[in-house]
Write a protein that holds these residues in place. Sequence first.
Motif, short mmCIF file in Angstrom:
data_model
loop_
_atom_site.label_atom_id
_atom_site.label_comp_id
_atom_site.label_asym_id
_atom_site.label_seq_id
_atom_site.Cartn_x
_atom_site.Cartn_y
_atom_site.Cartn_z
N ASP A 37 51.03 34.00 31.73
CA ASP A 37 50.13 32.92 32.01
C ASP A 37 49.15 33.09 32.96
N ALA A 38 48.32 34.05 32.64
CA ALA A 38 47.17 34.49 33.58
C ALA A 38 45.93 34.02 33.31
N SER A 39 45.24 33.56 34.36
CA SER A 39 43.71 33.09 34.23
C SER A 39 42.42 33.65 35.07
N GLY A 40 41.12 33.72 34.78
CA GLY A 40 40.28 34.47 35.50
C GLY A 40 39.29 35.11 34.68
N PRO A 41 38.47 36.13 35.34
CA PRO A 41 38.29 36.32 36.87
C PRO A 41 37.66 35.07 37.42
N PHE A 42 38.26 34.74 38.73
CA PHE A 42 37.68 33.59 39.58
C PHE A 42 36.94 34.41 40.73
N PRO A 43 36.04 33.70 41.57
CA PRO A 43 35.52 34.30 42.76
C PRO A 43 36.69 34.32 43.77
N GLU A 45 28.27 36.58 38.12
CA GLU A 45 27.24 35.65 37.59
C GLU A 45 26.72 35.92 36.35
N ASN A 46 27.59 36.13 35.47
CA ASN A 46 27.19 36.69 34.24
C ASN A 46 26.61 37.83 34.00
N GLY A 47 27.14 38.84 34.70
CA GLY A 47 26.45 40.16 34.67
C GLY A 47 25.19 40.29 35.65
N GLN A 48 24.73 39.36 36.59
CA GLN A 48 23.75 39.59 37.55
C GLN A 48 24.04 40.25 38.64
N PHE A 49 25.30 40.18 38.95
CA PHE A 49 25.81 40.98 40.10
C PHE A 49 26.79 42.10 40.03
N GLY A 50 26.69 42.57 38.67
CA GLY A 50 27.72 43.53 38.30
C GLY A 50 28.47 43.00 36.87
N ARG A 51 28.91 43.95 36.22
CA ARG A 51 29.42 43.79 34.88
C ARG A 51 31.10 44.15 34.81
N GLU A 52 31.68 44.44 36.20
CA GLU A 52 32.99 44.84 36.03
C GLU A 52 34.10 43.58 35.26
N GLU A 53 33.70 42.19 35.78
CA GLU A 53 34.28 41.08 35.14
C GLU A 53 34.15 40.96 33.58
N SER A 99 35.42 50.21 42.05
CA SER A 99 34.72 50.02 40.76
C SER A 99 35.20 50.88 39.62
N ARG A 100 35.14 52.16 39.93
CA ARG A 100 35.57 53.19 38.92
C ARG A 100 37.06 53.21 38.46
N ARG A 101 37.88 52.63 39.41
CA ARG A 101 39.31 52.48 38.88
C ARG A 101 39.66 51.22 38.49
N ILE A 102 38.73 50.28 38.24
CA ILE A 102 39.23 49.11 37.62
C ILE A 102 38.69 49.21 36.05
N SER A 103 39.95 48.81 35.24
CA SER A 103 39.79 49.13 33.77
C SER A 103 40.48 47.85 33.17
N ALA A 104 40.49 47.48 32.08
CA ALA A 104 41.22 46.43 31.38
C ALA A 104 42.72 47.00 31.30
N ARG A 105 42.99 48.11 31.32
CA ARG A 105 44.28 48.57 31.34
C ARG A 105 44.77 48.20 32.62
N SER A 106 44.11 48.79 33.94
CA SER A 106 44.68 48.68 35.27
C SER A 106 44.80 47.25 35.71
N VAL A 107 43.89 46.50 35.08
CA VAL A 107 44.26 44.97 35.30
C VAL A 107 45.32 44.41 34.64
N LEU A 108 45.44 44.84 33.38
CA LEU A 108 46.78 44.43 32.65
C LEU A 108 48.20 44.80 33.58
N ASP A 109 48.06 46.08 33.82
CA ASP A 109 48.96 46.54 34.48
C ASP A 109 49.47 45.86 35.74
N ILE A 134 37.44 43.14 33.83
CA ILE A 134 38.69 42.24 34.17
C ILE A 134 38.95 41.28 33.45
N GLU A 135 37.78 40.66 32.62
CA GLU A 135 38.31 39.45 31.56
C GLU A 135 39.00 39.99 30.39
N PRO A 136 38.47 41.46 29.83
CA PRO A 136 39.34 41.80 28.74
C PRO A 136 40.88 42.08 29.17
#
Length: 337
Positions: free
Chosen positions: A237-243, A212-220, A172-182, A224-226
């Motif tokens: 052509d990217a979409s998500g985040p998906f379960p 679930e819109n932040g109920q189970f965590g805010r990483e998305e 979790s701590r290694r996930i950022s908008a930048r790392s998702v973009l990369d 991730i979405e940013p």
Amino acid sequence: MTDALRPRIAMTMGDPSGIGPELAVRLLAEPDTLDQADVRLLATPAELDAACEEAGVQVPTSPEPTAGHVTLVPPQLGDRPVARGRATVEGGRRAMTDLLHCLDLYRSDSVDAIMFTPLNKSALHWAGMHEEDELRWFAKELGWDGTTSELNFVPGLTTSRVTSHVALSEVSRRISARSVLDATRLLHQVVRDNGAESPRLAVCALNPHAGENGQFGREEIDHIEPGVELARAEGIDASGPFPCDTIFIEARDGRFDGVVTMYHDQGQIAMKLLGFDQGVTVQGGLPVPIATPAHGTAYGIVGKGVASLGPTRRAFEIATNLGRRASLARAAQPAGG
């Protein structure tokens, strides 16, 4: 001048204690293989003869690169005895030394891509590879600090990872908008270079039900979405985040060419279920394409002639495609550029 359409591939036989030598010579004995590329194999004549005898095949060789023939490159640790069928420090040392030799061939502009048959992480560790995986070791040896990710291929689908060989508590701590973009940008580039003109990419969520819109965590929401939006702003052509428990069904059915995963097993379990006998790993993001079959050394079947050649054949095809793309890109550069 070399033919840019026939890339130059440096190949090693992986860990000599495992099935790597058998896979290498069986691949090189197929005429179609040597029609695709000029192959430099790190092996002595005696090693090649022994592997061919064990596998019951013949591999044509030539002292100079010649269509339909393999060129042998004398390895630094050639013809030293190595125990078969178990992990050994000698096997790890030989595998590492051969890979360093391949990197030297790349630095001297003698090859366009590298392919190796399976390695064993314990043997490599005993021999002195202490990075978390081969990708980080390659990056260190090349002095490369750009974005990297292991990419995994099965026919029709490729995955990248935001995090890889780390504890789940670190993910979790290694996930950022930048790392998702990369990870998304790298996947787009490699899938395109391997033949998909306009890659369609899906990005996995981290949490159940995509949070679930932040109920189970805010990483998305926070990261991730940013990151997906940053990729889309670049024309990807990217979409998500998906379960992650459903997105691979859509990917399997052809809706996507690639999936960005957040951690190792999130993608690897799905990919191995989809195509274990066709899986390939690419050391993505490095300045030289490097591919290998996505399975281990299979010590238990050494010498039995029953190892599946599918992943090795596919790894060679991908190394050839990526090497050809790299060769054509260099050939298009203006002189002195």
